[in-house]
Design an enzyme around this catalytic site. Structure first.
Site, mmCIF file in Angstrom:
data_model
loop_
_atom_site.group_PDB
_atom_site.id
_atom_site.type_symbol
_atom_site.label_atom_id
_atom_site.label_comp_id
_atom_site.label_asym_id
_atom_site.label_seq_id
_atom_site.Cartn_x
_atom_site.Cartn_y
_atom_site.Cartn_z
ATOM 1 N N LEU A 102 15.269 29.565 69.031
ATOM 2 C CA LEU A 102 14.887 29.711 67.629
ATOM 3 C C LEU A 102 14.848 31.156 67.171
ATOM 4 C CD1 LEU A 102 11.966 27.124 67.492
ATOM 5 C CD2 LEU A 102 14.355 26.768 66.854
ATOM 6 N N GLY A 103 14.764 32.077 68.088
ATOM 7 C CA GLY A 103 14.694 33.491 67.710
ATOM 8 C C GLY A 103 14.435 34.349 68.923
ATOM 9 N N GLY A 108 10.028 39.125 73.009
ATOM 10 C CA GLY A 108 10.490 38.072 73.906
ATOM 11 C C GLY A 108 11.396 37.119 73.155
ATOM 12 N N GLN A 109 11.170 35.825 73.327
ATOM 13 C CA GLN A 109 12.020 34.826 72.691
ATOM 14 C C GLN A 109 11.192 33.595 72.345
ATOM 15 O OE1 GLN A 109 15.041 33.595 75.553
ATOM 16 N NE2 GLN A 109 13.680 34.105 77.247
ATOM 17 N N VAL A 110 11.669 32.837 71.354
ATOM 18 C CA VAL A 110 11.025 31.602 70.921
ATOM 19 C C VAL A 110 12.031 30.481 71.045
ATOM 20 C CG1 VAL A 110 9.834 30.435 69.031
ATOM 21 C CG2 VAL A 110 9.574 32.891 69.330
ATOM 22 N N LYS A 124 6.774 30.317 72.679
ATOM 23 C CA LYS A 124 6.993 31.762 72.670
ATOM 24 C C LYS A 124 6.841 32.279 74.090
ATOM 25 C CE LYS A 124 5.348 35.951 70.307
ATOM 26 N NZ LYS A 124 4.402 36.465 69.287
ATOM 27 N N ASP A 221 0.514 42.349 59.898
ATOM 28 C CA ASP A 221 1.975 42.195 59.826
ATOM 29 C C ASP A 221 2.339 41.052 58.884
ATOM 30 O OD1 ASP A 221 4.607 42.800 60.325
ATOM 31 O OD2 ASP A 221 4.729 41.619 62.169
#
Length: 633
Positions: A102-103, A108-110, A124, A221
């Site tokens: 997903l991203g 890191g990564q999802v 995540k 954020d």
């Protein structure tokens, strides 16, 4: 000749017709043989067997060459994932099967995952490095507190479903949501949203910020990428990505927020509070109306240039307090106009009544008065003129010369010179109300900027349902948040809504509750508090590395600190990181981790009412945090 040409065309039509007839005759057969080839082979031979385990697995992580962690991680310390791979929480034997990516960002990564008997979730996976691991633990702790003390559905905050360690990587499981607000604007061709949608989204985000203020947390954020759309009819959004969040009494970093949504106090280096989230919310409101960011600065100087062009200079007190003010602003001594006029009038009057010698004396007196120090504050008393110090933004040439670098200026900035021009396209019946609302959020002075509760009382977002303060229950002790309502129709706060956002009693009760809670991350055999509550923890001085790459290099300013090196991080790595590398089985390590975080042992807390992915958004990959690079044409 015409007859020959007609015969040729007739022959061609006959051949094409016969070819189509053959294709239509054998087409279904060829398709059936292709789709059912496994069944055909099984019917032809009883010894034939087929298993998907032998299929090559599609890689979801790039680069995919194993370098670290025994070949499990790539050169960027990301866990190498494949479609169909299963990640297991050894504590409760919950299995997550990977579906798609997903991203991916610097944190890191999802990935989208499926679980047996539950809706799909988003996982995540943090990088296998101390800084990212630490920041992930902080995010899990904050989400645990928000999901436990408050209703995440009513306050529009994402749900954390599970948290565990797998192959030395911290994995946090969230509910799977759809596209974010940036993708929503992209789907709308960057034309902006209607006032009705802006009102709904703003009201829900204010409720989320109101809840965070009650929990003594600052998001740090807030931007369209971190606001996920749950449904379109009715419009519902949720706030995500708490990796940069901090508590009111423990502000870890000074370089926070994506540049397009960075508040003036962060740009100037002034101590900040929960008011920075309200500034970011104002930027989101303006972007939802315009379709593009209102201040697309390419560096911090360019960001300040665009802000001051629309709102004017920050207050003198802020400029004097900021430790980065002299980097972008120049302080000059100027004499008061009133004082100079008084001296000129007095000199003219005396010239008419005295001789030439007296005129010379008066001129000498006037020059002496003009050189007086600034003790009198620039007031024209008894004909004395005093110089006053004023600030101005440095020119591009001055900044480039002092910073010794070439500026990159925004080429897509708006031509607005005031907020009235920004809202000129709003329908007339809503224009003044929307202008008043964004003016309250775009106060340069954080002490005058509206709080979340004050903004919720404004007619632009006020709901028919009366606002109820979120209550934080800490071991049977409930303390409602205290906030001031706007003191007039213009919404001017009666007193400072920020700074000490929560009462001292509530802050102490929350700290005591957290000390009694299982969210401690104590070292084995030590009596220290959790690392998130240590006032003298050196790890809090390291730069946050868990946030993804910002669109348009929004966090890649060359004047920002680069953070500690790997050796320094290793020397200050938290106890939890060391626990995952200690001698012992993976099960005992995972058990210690979950026990430290206070996660329940009966499996993931998967909500049964999770909304399905939007059908109209099927073209989007969707998912939890995505940080796509924004391309504007």
């Amino acid at each position: 000749m015409e007859e020959k040409a007609e015969k040729v065309w007739t022959c061609r039509r006959v051949l094409q017709t016969s070819k189509r007839e053959k294709e239509s005759k054998h087409g279904p057969l060829i398709r059936a043989v292709t789709e059912q080839i496994v069944d055909i082979y099984s019917n032809c031979s009883g010894e034939y067997s087929y298993s998907t385990k032998l299929n090559p697995k599609r890689t979801l992580t790039w680069p995919c060459q194993g370098v670290h962690n025994g070949g499990l991680d790539n050169a960027d310390h990301n866990f190498i994932c494949h479609v169909g791979e299963k990640i297991t929480n050894s504590e409760n034997n919950c299995v997550y099967e990977l579906i798609e990516n997903l991203g991916q960002g610097s944190f890191g990564q999802v990935l989208k995952c499926s679980t047996e008997g539950s809706p799909n979730v988003a996982m995540k996976i943090a990088k296998n490095k101390p800084a990212y691991f630490t920041q992930g633990c902080i995010e899990a702790k904050h989400l645990k507190w928000l999901n436990t003390a408050y209703d995440p559905e009513a306050h529009h905050i994402v749900k954390m479903l599970d948290c565990f360690v797998f192959k030395k990587h911290l994995c946090i499981v969230f509910e799977l949501l759809s596209m974010n607000l940036f993708e929503f604007l992209k789907w709308n061709n960057y034309k902006g949203a209607t006032m009705a949608i802006i009102q709904i989204v703003t009201r829900q985000l204010l409720k989320a910020l109101h809840c965070m203020r009650a929990a003594c947390l600052i998001h740090c954020d807030l931007k369209p990428e971190n606001v996920m759309v749950v449904s379109l009819e009715p419009m519902r959004v949720k706030l995500i990505d708490f990796g940069s969040a901090c508590s009111d009494d423990m502000k870890a970093h000074s370089y926070i927020q994506s540049r397009f949504y960075r508040s003036p106090e962060i740009l100037l280096g002034v101590p900040y509070s929960s008011a920075i989230d309200l500034w970011s919310l104002g930027c989101i409101c303006a972007e939802l109306h315009l379709g593009l960011p209102v201040w697309p600065g390419q560096c911090e100087y360019d960001q300040l240039r665009l802000i001051t062009k629309l709102l004017g200079l920050p207050p003198t007190e802020m400029l004097a307090m900021g430790n980065k003010s002299k980097r972008y602003f120049k302080r000059e001594a100027t004499q008061s106009c009133d004082a100079l006029e008084a001296v000129a009038a007095q000199s003219k009057q005396l010239q008419e009544l005295t001789s030439a010698v007296q005129v010379d004396t008066i001129s000498t007196q006037a020059s002496t008065v003009a050189s007086q120090p600034e003790d009198s504050g620039g007031e024209a008393e008894t004909g004395k003129a005093t110089p006053s110090l004023s600030w101005r933004l440095k020119t591009c040439e001055e900044y480039e010369q002092e910073a010794n670098k070439k500026l990159t200026m925004s080429k897509r900035s708006w031509k607005f010179t005031c907020l009235e021009e920004l809202v000129k396209d709003v329908p007339e019946e809503m224009r003044s109300c929307f202008l008043e609302f964004v003016s309250g959020l775009f106060q340069m002075d954080p002490k005058k900027r509206w709080s979340a509760k004050q903004a919720l009382l404004h007619p632009f977002v006020k709901d028919d349902v009366p606002l109820e303060d979120p209550v934080a229950c800490t071991s049977g002790m409930c303390q409602p948040i205290d906030a001031n309502a706007p003191s007039s129709t213009t919404g001017t706060p009666a007193s400072s809504p920020h700074g000490s956002a929560c009462s001292t009693a509530f802050s102490q009760a929350r700290q005591q509750a957290m000390l009694r809670s299982p969210w401690h991350l104590n070292s084995p055999g030590s009596g220290s508090e959790c690392f998130a509550s240590q006032a003298s923890g050196d790890e809090w001085r390291t730069r946050s590395l868990s946030e993804g790459s910002r669109r348009g290099s929004a966090r890649s300013d060359s004047d920002a600190n680069s953070g500690a090196d790997e050796k320094a991080l290793r020397s200050r790595e938290p106890t939890l990181w060391k626990m995952t590398r200690g001698v012992g089985s993976a099960t005992s390590q995972s058990s210690t981790f979950r026990e430290a975080l206070g996660l329940r042992e009966s499996g993931p807390v998967v909500a049964s009412g999770t909304q399905e992915i939007l059908g109209m958004a099927g073209s989007f990959h969707g998912g939890y945090p995505r940080r796509p690079r924004r391309h504007r044409h």
